[in-house]
Design a protein around this motif. Structure first.
Motif, PDB file in Angstrom:
ATOM      1  N   THR A 180    -118.576 -23.082  46.259  1.00 54.48           N
ATOM      2  CA  THR A 180    -119.633 -23.142  47.261  1.00 54.48           C
ATOM      3  C   THR A 180    -120.140 -24.582  47.391  1.00 54.48           C
ATOM      4  OG1 THR A 180    -121.379 -22.739  45.644  1.00 54.48           O
ATOM      5  CG2 THR A 180    -120.351 -20.808  46.650  1.00 54.48           C
ATOM      6  N   GLU A 181    -120.981 -24.800  48.374  1.00 55.68           N
ATOM      7  CA  GLU A 181    -121.527 -26.140  48.594  1.00 55.68           C
ATOM      8  C   GLU A 181    -122.288 -26.634  47.378  1.00 55.68           C
ATOM      9  OE1 GLU A 181    -121.878 -29.617  50.613  1.00 55.68           O
ATOM     10  OE2 GLU A 181    -120.827 -27.834  51.351  1.00 55.68           O
ATOM     11  N   LYS A 221    -115.069 -23.296  49.950  1.00 56.33           N
ATOM     12  CA  LYS A 221    -114.113 -24.224  50.536  1.00 56.33           C
ATOM     13  C   LYS A 221    -113.567 -25.112  49.419  1.00 56.33           C
ATOM     14  CE  LYS A 221    -116.527 -24.399  54.980  1.00 56.33           C
ATOM     15  NZ  LYS A 221    -117.219 -25.276  55.964  1.00 56.33           N
ATOM     16  N   SER A 246    -114.793 -15.107  51.836  1.00 56.61           N
ATOM     17  CA  SER A 246    -115.863 -14.651  52.718  1.00 56.61           C
ATOM     18  C   SER A 246    -117.147 -14.355  51.943  1.00 56.61           C
ATOM     19  CB  SER A 246    -115.397 -13.394  53.462  1.00 56.61           C
ATOM     20  OG  SER A 246    -116.445 -12.845  54.231  1.00 56.61           O
ATOM     21  N   TYR A 247    -117.019 -13.697  50.776  1.00 52.89           N
ATOM     22  CA  TYR A 247    -118.196 -13.308  49.997  1.00 52.89           C
ATOM     23  C   TYR A 247    -118.973 -14.534  49.516  1.00 52.89           C
ATOM     24  CZ  TYR A 247    -121.028 -11.111  46.370  1.00 52.89           C
ATOM     25  OH  TYR A 247    -122.090 -10.693  45.600  1.00 52.89           O
ATOM     26  N   TRP A 248    -118.235 -15.530  49.010  1.00 50.88           N
ATOM     27  CA  TRP A 248    -118.887 -16.704  48.441  1.00 50.88           C
ATOM     28  C   TRP A 248    -119.047 -17.848  49.446  1.00 50.88           C
ATOM     29  CZ3 TRP A 248    -121.373 -16.474  43.978  1.00 50.88           C
ATOM     30  CH2 TRP A 248    -120.977 -15.530  43.030  1.00 50.88           C
ATOM     31  N   ASN A 249    -118.374 -17.750  50.576  1.00 50.99           N
ATOM     32  CA  ASN A 249    -118.370 -18.840  51.558  1.00 50.99           C
ATOM     33  C   ASN A 249    -117.923 -20.150  50.895  1.00 50.99           C
ATOM     34  OD1 ASN A 249    -118.700 -20.195  53.999  1.00 50.99           O
ATOM     35  ND2 ASN A 249    -120.859 -20.647  53.616  1.00 50.99           N
TER      36      ASN A 249
END
Length: 241
Positions: free
Chosen positions: A52-53, A141, A136-139
């Motif tokens: 995640t970010e 990248k 999708s769940y954790w968004n």
């Protein structure tokens, strides 16, 4: 050659050991009568870890929960072009058992998936669905590039017993492409090796005696986790100046 769509499931126990040069040479001498180096010899393994970010997945991991999971894109050797075969892999750990689920594709297809969220139509089965759900769940990248040089050995009696030695761990938080080469900031001092013993059940007696003889003990060691901690510490030090 591209092994498109091959899906692999692994379940095994993995134990890690941090060795200095002397311990590495002692252990290597001890395993050679029982094991052989695999056909690839020393290989540079390149990974893109997803997160995640705010690096939530690795934060959870370093807290040593009962269950944790990671997603990474892996290549064996630095890709020369986008036709290179890569592996998109979910790694889960529950207590001491590691579960890996991976699917192979070309680097071009992997990059297209990361941009569009769509797998090639040829890639069916459950693993792409699991990867879709996790992203999708954790968004998540691609977050960090991490590479190391590995030599792998397998047992002459039981090929499922593998021992790997990793050195020269390096990473970067920018230029997140496998095509950009394997450069990065070193994590450990020169002459430090991370040994991993991978086995589906109990270790053979000769291996247990070898580890006991040289007083080599397993310990928790996450490459991505240690890179994250080092990066966080460096950022904190910069902010304090």
């Amino acid at each position: 050659m591209i092994f498109l769509g091959f899906q692999y499931v692994f379940k095994r126990i993995e134990k890690k050991y941090v060795l200095n040069e002397d311990k590495y040479e002692q252990i290597l001498e001890g395993i050679l009568p029982h094991m052989e180096v695999d056909k690839y010899g020393e290989t540079t393994i390149c990974n893109l870890y997803f997160d995640t970010e705010d690096s939530r997945l690795i934060q959870i991991s370093v807290d040593k929960p009962v269950y944790k999971e990671k997603l990474r894109l892996r290549s064996y050797s630095v890709p020369k072009d986008k036709n290179h075969t890569v592996f998109l892999e979910i790694k889960k750990k529950f207590k001491k058992t590691v579960y890996k689920r991976r699917i192979s594709m070309s680097l071009a297809d992997a990059e297209a998936y990361m941009e569009t969220g769509k797998f090639p139509k040829e890639l069916g089965g459950n693993i792409p669905k699991e990867i879709d759900y996790m992203i999708s769940y954790w968004n998540i990248k691609p977050k960090v590039f991490l590479a190391y040089d590995r030599t792998a050995y397998y047992s002459k009696e039981n090929p499922e017993l593998r021992i790997t030695f990793d050195r020269n761990i390096r990473s970067r938080y920018q230029d997140l492409s496998l095509l950009s080469g394997d450069y990065g900031e070193p994590l450990l001092s020169e002459g430090t090796y991370i040994m991993e013993i991978k086995i589906p059940n109990a270790a053979p007696l000769w291996l247990a005696r070898l580890l006991s003889q040289y007083q080599v003990f397993s310990q928790s060691f996450s490459k991505y986790g240690n890179v994250y901690i080092k990066h966080l510490l460096e950022d904190t030090q910069k902010e304090g100046k």
